[in-house]
Scaffold this motif. Structure first.
Motif, PDB file in Angstrom:
ATOM      1  N   PHE A  16       0.831  -1.195   0.000  1.00  0.00           N
ATOM      2  CA  PHE A  16       0.000   0.000   0.000  1.00  0.00           C
ATOM      3  C   PHE A  16       0.871   1.253   0.000  1.00  0.00           C
ATOM      4  CE2 PHE A  16      -2.265   3.388   2.213  1.00  0.00           C
ATOM      5  CZ  PHE A  16      -3.391   3.495   1.421  1.00  0.00           C
ATOM      6  N   THR A  17       1.901   1.255   0.836  1.00  0.00           N
ATOM      7  CA  THR A  17       2.797   2.404   0.929  1.00  0.00           C
ATOM      8  C   THR A  17       3.500   2.664  -0.396  1.00  0.00           C
ATOM      9  OG1 THR A  17       3.126   1.957   3.277  1.00  0.00           O
ATOM     10  CG2 THR A  17       4.752   3.367   2.200  1.00  0.00           C
ATOM     11  N   VAL A  18       4.032   1.615  -1.000  1.00  0.00           N
ATOM     12  CA  VAL A  18       4.725   1.757  -2.282  1.00  0.00           C
ATOM     13  C   VAL A  18       3.757   2.230  -3.366  1.00  0.00           C
ATOM     14  CG1 VAL A  18       5.912   0.459  -4.100  1.00  0.00           C
ATOM     15  CG2 VAL A  18       6.541   0.103  -1.710  1.00  0.00           C
ATOM     16  N   MET A  19       2.582   1.618  -3.426  1.00  0.00           N
ATOM     17  CA  MET A  19       1.609   1.996  -4.456  1.00  0.00           C
ATOM     18  C   MET A  19       1.108   3.430  -4.260  1.00  0.00           C
ATOM     19  SD  MET A  19      -0.517  -1.522  -5.063  1.00  0.00           S
ATOM     20  CE  MET A  19      -1.514  -0.811  -6.362  1.00  0.00           C
ATOM     21  N   MET A  20       0.901   3.848  -3.009  1.00  0.00           N
ATOM     22  CA  MET A  20       0.484   5.227  -2.750  1.00  0.00           C
ATOM     23  C   MET A  20       1.532   6.208  -3.253  1.00  0.00           C
ATOM     24  SD  MET A  20      -2.483   5.809  -1.468  1.00  0.00           S
ATOM     25  CE  MET A  20      -2.314   7.394  -0.714  1.00  0.00           C
ATOM     26  N   ALA A  21       2.789   5.934  -2.957  1.00  0.00           N
ATOM     27  CA  ALA A  21       3.856   6.828  -3.417  1.00  0.00           C
ATOM     28  C   ALA A  21       3.880   6.877  -4.945  1.00  0.00           C
ATOM     29  CB  ALA A  21       5.202   6.363  -2.876  1.00  0.00           C
ATOM     30  N   TRP A  22       3.795   5.723  -5.577  1.00  0.00           N
ATOM     31  CA  TRP A  22       3.831   5.659  -7.032  1.00  0.00           C
ATOM     32  C   TRP A  22       2.655   6.416  -7.653  1.00  0.00           C
ATOM     33  CZ3 TRP A  22       6.900   4.732 -10.951  1.00  0.00           C
ATOM     34  CH2 TRP A  22       6.347   4.535 -12.206  1.00  0.00           C
ATOM     35  N   PHE A  23       1.451   6.103  -7.207  1.00  0.00           N
ATOM     36  CA  PHE A  23       0.277   6.697  -7.832  1.00  0.00           C
ATOM     37  C   PHE A  23       0.093   8.168  -7.469  1.00  0.00           C
ATOM     38  CE2 PHE A  23      -0.847   2.205  -8.462  1.00  0.00           C
ATOM     39  CZ  PHE A  23      -0.992   2.245  -9.844  1.00  0.00           C
ATOM     40  N   LEU A  24       0.559   8.591  -6.317  1.00  0.00           N
ATOM     41  CA  LEU A  24       0.552  10.025  -6.030  1.00  0.00           C
ATOM     42  C   LEU A  24       1.477  10.748  -7.000  1.00  0.00           C
ATOM     43  CD1 LEU A  24       0.489  10.350  -2.140  1.00  0.00           C
ATOM     44  CD2 LEU A  24      -1.059  11.437  -3.754  1.00  0.00           C
ATOM     45  N   GLY A  25       2.660  10.183  -7.188  1.00  0.00           N
ATOM     46  CA  GLY A  25       3.595  10.776  -8.152  1.00  0.00           C
ATOM     47  C   GLY A  25       3.003  10.836  -9.548  1.00  0.00           C
ATOM     48  N   MET A  26       2.378   9.762  -9.978  1.00  0.00           N
ATOM     49  CA  MET A  26       1.761   9.730 -11.305  1.00  0.00           C
ATOM     50  C   MET A  26       0.589  10.713 -11.391  1.00  0.00           C
ATOM     51  SD  MET A  26       3.443   7.686 -13.241  1.00  0.00           S
ATOM     52  CE  MET A  26       4.873   8.336 -12.416  1.00  0.00           C
ATOM     53  N   GLY A  27      -0.177  10.819 -10.318  1.00  0.00           N
ATOM     54  CA  GLY A  27      -1.290  11.765 -10.300  1.00  0.00           C
ATOM     55  C   GLY A  27      -0.810  13.196 -10.455  1.00  0.00           C
ATOM     56  N   TYR A  28       0.231  13.556  -9.709  1.00  0.00           N
ATOM     57  CA  TYR A  28       0.770  14.908  -9.838  1.00  0.00           C
ATOM     58  C   TYR A  28       1.387  15.124 -11.221  1.00  0.00           C
ATOM     59  CZ  TYR A  28       0.117  16.349  -4.989  1.00  0.00           C
ATOM     60  OH  TYR A  28      -0.436  16.732  -3.792  1.00  0.00           O
ATOM     61  N   LEU A  29       2.050  14.104 -11.746  1.00  0.00           N
ATOM     62  CA  LEU A  29       2.687  14.225 -13.060  1.00  0.00           C
ATOM     63  C   LEU A  29       1.662  14.422 -14.170  1.00  0.00           C
ATOM     64  CD1 LEU A  29       5.400  14.045 -14.623  1.00  0.00           C
ATOM     65  CD2 LEU A  29       4.957  11.602 -14.859  1.00  0.00           C
ATOM     66  N   PHE A  30       0.606  13.618 -14.169  1.00  0.00           N
ATOM     67  CA  PHE A  30      -0.341  13.645 -15.282  1.00  0.00           C
ATOM     68  C   PHE A  30      -1.536  14.577 -15.065  1.00  0.00           C
ATOM     69  CE2 PHE A  30       1.693   9.437 -15.898  1.00  0.00           C
ATOM     70  CZ  PHE A  30       2.302   9.733 -17.114  1.00  0.00           C
ATOM     71  N   ALA A  31      -1.979  14.753 -13.828  1.00  0.00           N
ATOM     72  CA  ALA A  31      -3.166  15.573 -13.583  1.00  0.00           C
ATOM     73  C   ALA A  31      -2.832  16.915 -12.948  1.00  0.00           C
ATOM     74  CB  ALA A  31      -4.151  14.813 -12.697  1.00  0.00           C
ATOM     75  N   GLY A  32      -1.682  17.011 -12.307  1.00  0.00           N
ATOM     76  CA  GLY A  32      -1.323  18.238 -11.613  1.00  0.00           C
ATOM     77  C   GLY A  32      -1.953  18.299 -10.237  1.00  0.00           C
ATOM     78  N   PRO A  33      -1.556  19.293  -9.468  1.00  0.00           N
ATOM     79  CA  PRO A  33      -2.090  19.413  -8.108  1.00  0.00           C
ATOM     80  C   PRO A  33      -3.607  19.600  -8.114  1.00  0.00           C
ATOM     81  CG  PRO A  33      -0.212  20.873  -8.419  1.00  0.00           C
ATOM     82  CD  PRO A  33      -0.563  20.323  -9.763  1.00  0.00           C
ATOM     83  N   SER A  34      -4.241  18.986  -7.138  1.00  0.00           N
ATOM     84  CA  SER A  34      -5.678  19.144  -6.944  1.00  0.00           C
ATOM     85  C   SER A  34      -5.969  18.967  -5.469  1.00  0.00           C
ATOM     86  CB  SER A  34      -6.458  18.107  -7.758  1.00  0.00           C
ATOM     87  OG  SER A  34      -6.238  16.809  -7.242  1.00  0.00           O
ATOM     88  N   TYR A  35      -7.169  19.328  -5.056  1.00  0.00           N
ATOM     89  CA  TYR A  35      -7.535  19.185  -3.647  1.00  0.00           C
ATOM     90  C   TYR A  35      -7.395  17.735  -3.185  1.00  0.00           C
ATOM     91  CZ  TYR A  35     -10.218  19.024   0.635  1.00  0.00           C
ATOM     92  OH  TYR A  35     -10.594  18.802   1.922  1.00  0.00           O
ATOM     93  N   GLY A  36      -7.907  16.804  -3.986  1.00  0.00           N
ATOM     94  CA  GLY A  36      -7.859  15.386  -3.609  1.00  0.00           C
ATOM     95  C   GLY A  36      -6.444  14.852  -3.507  1.00  0.00           C
ATOM     96  N   LEU A  37      -5.605  15.188  -4.470  1.00  0.00           N
ATOM     97  CA  LEU A  37      -4.209  14.726  -4.422  1.00  0.00           C
ATOM     98  C   LEU A  37      -3.458  15.365  -3.257  1.00  0.00           C
ATOM     99  CD1 LEU A  37      -3.083  14.576  -8.164  1.00  0.00           C
ATOM    100  CD2 LEU A  37      -3.360  12.666  -6.577  1.00  0.00           C
ATOM    101  N   ASN A  38      -3.682  16.667  -3.049  1.00  0.00           N
ATOM    102  CA  ASN A  38      -3.003  17.339  -1.937  1.00  0.00           C
ATOM    103  C   ASN A  38      -3.441  16.762  -0.591  1.00  0.00           C
ATOM    104  OD1 ASN A  38      -1.779  18.940  -3.836  1.00  0.00           O
ATOM    105  ND2 ASN A  38      -3.066  20.714  -3.462  1.00  0.00           N
ATOM    106  N   LEU A  39      -4.727  16.469  -0.458  1.00  0.00           N
ATOM    107  CA  LEU A  39      -5.230  15.870   0.774  1.00  0.00           C
ATOM    108  C   LEU A  39      -4.617  14.484   0.985  1.00  0.00           C
ATOM    109  CD1 LEU A  39      -7.197  16.076   3.178  1.00  0.00           C
ATOM    110  CD2 LEU A  39      -8.920  15.041   1.718  1.00  0.00           C
ATOM    111  N   THR A  40      -4.592  13.682  -0.065  1.00  0.00           N
ATOM    112  CA  THR A  40      -4.009  12.339   0.030  1.00  0.00           C
ATOM    113  C   THR A  40      -2.531  12.407   0.352  1.00  0.00           C
ATOM    114  OG1 THR A  40      -5.650  11.539  -1.550  1.00  0.00           O
ATOM    115  CG2 THR A  40      -3.717  10.155  -1.198  1.00  0.00           C
ATOM    116  N   ALA A  41      -1.809  13.298  -0.302  1.00  0.00           N
ATOM    117  CA  ALA A  41      -0.373  13.435  -0.052  1.00  0.00           C
ATOM    118  C   ALA A  41      -0.111  13.895   1.380  1.00  0.00           C
ATOM    119  CB  ALA A  41       0.246  14.410  -1.046  1.00  0.00           C
ATOM    120  N   SER A  42      -0.954  14.787   1.894  1.00  0.00           N
ATOM    121  CA  SER A  42      -0.753  15.257   3.266  1.00  0.00           C
ATOM    122  C   SER A  42      -1.034  14.145   4.277  1.00  0.00           C
ATOM    123  CB  SER A  42      -1.616  16.484   3.551  1.00  0.00           C
ATOM    124  OG  SER A  42      -2.987  16.153   3.602  1.00  0.00           O
ATOM    125  N   LEU A  43      -2.015  13.306   4.009  1.00  0.00           N
ATOM    126  CA  LEU A  43      -2.277  12.156   4.895  1.00  0.00           C
ATOM    127  C   LEU A  43      -1.120  11.164   4.833  1.00  0.00           C
ATOM    128  CD1 LEU A  43      -6.066  11.592   4.176  1.00  0.00           C
ATOM    129  CD2 LEU A  43      -5.039  12.455   6.286  1.00  0.00           C
TER     130      LEU A  43
END
Length: 143
Positions: A16-43
């Motif tokens: 879970f930890t590895v996948m969260m790091a990977w998919f957060l990175g991919m989310g920021y790379l392809f979609a850019g910052p958003s409320y949902g990504l920022n909230l997930t990254a902060s958690l």
């Protein structure tokens, strides 16, 4: 069976930890910052911060002999700024609501006091105290 369940739980946490790091990175790379990504990254950051502080205060790697209430107080004092930073970056709480931030801090301190009291009572009843339980554990596991 118990070992298999424990191993599975640990493997799931690691994955879970590895996948969260990977998919957060991919989310920021392809979609850019958003409320949902920022909230997930902060958690995610809060969880990592808690894990680092737990290792620092409770493993004995840094503090060999420290009373359990002092460990909890140190952990709690260090964790509050980490959580406030994560809450601000998240944003978990609107920045323009000081009363909400005050409530956040008060709730944190009440939970910390309750957990401290609960663990202290638990260890006194079951093991005679954290330090005694830790000493027995270390003595039993020396080989």
């Amino acid at each position: 069976m118990k070992k298999i369940l424990a191993h599975t739980a640990i493997a799931a946490c690691i994955m879970f930890t590895v996948m969260m790091a990977w998919f957060l990175g991919m989310g920021y790379l392809f979609a850019g910052p958003s409320y949902g990504l920022n909230l997930t990254a902060s958690l995610y950051g809060a969880a990592i911060g808690m894990a680092v502080l737990q290792a620092f205060w409770f493993t004995g790697a840094v503090f060999k002999k420290l009373a359990y209430p002092a460990r909890i107080a140190g952990f709690g004092a260090c964790l509050l700024p980490v959580l406030v930073l994560c809450a601000w970056l998240g944003p978990w709480i609107p920045a323009d609501m000081p009363e909400a931030w005050a409530c956040f801090v008060v709730i944190y301190l009440v939970i910390l006091a309750g957990m401290t009291a609960g663990y202290t009572v638990y260890f006194k009843k079951t093991a005679g105290g954290y330090d005694q339980a830790l000493a027995r554990y270390r003595k039993q596991n020396r080989r």
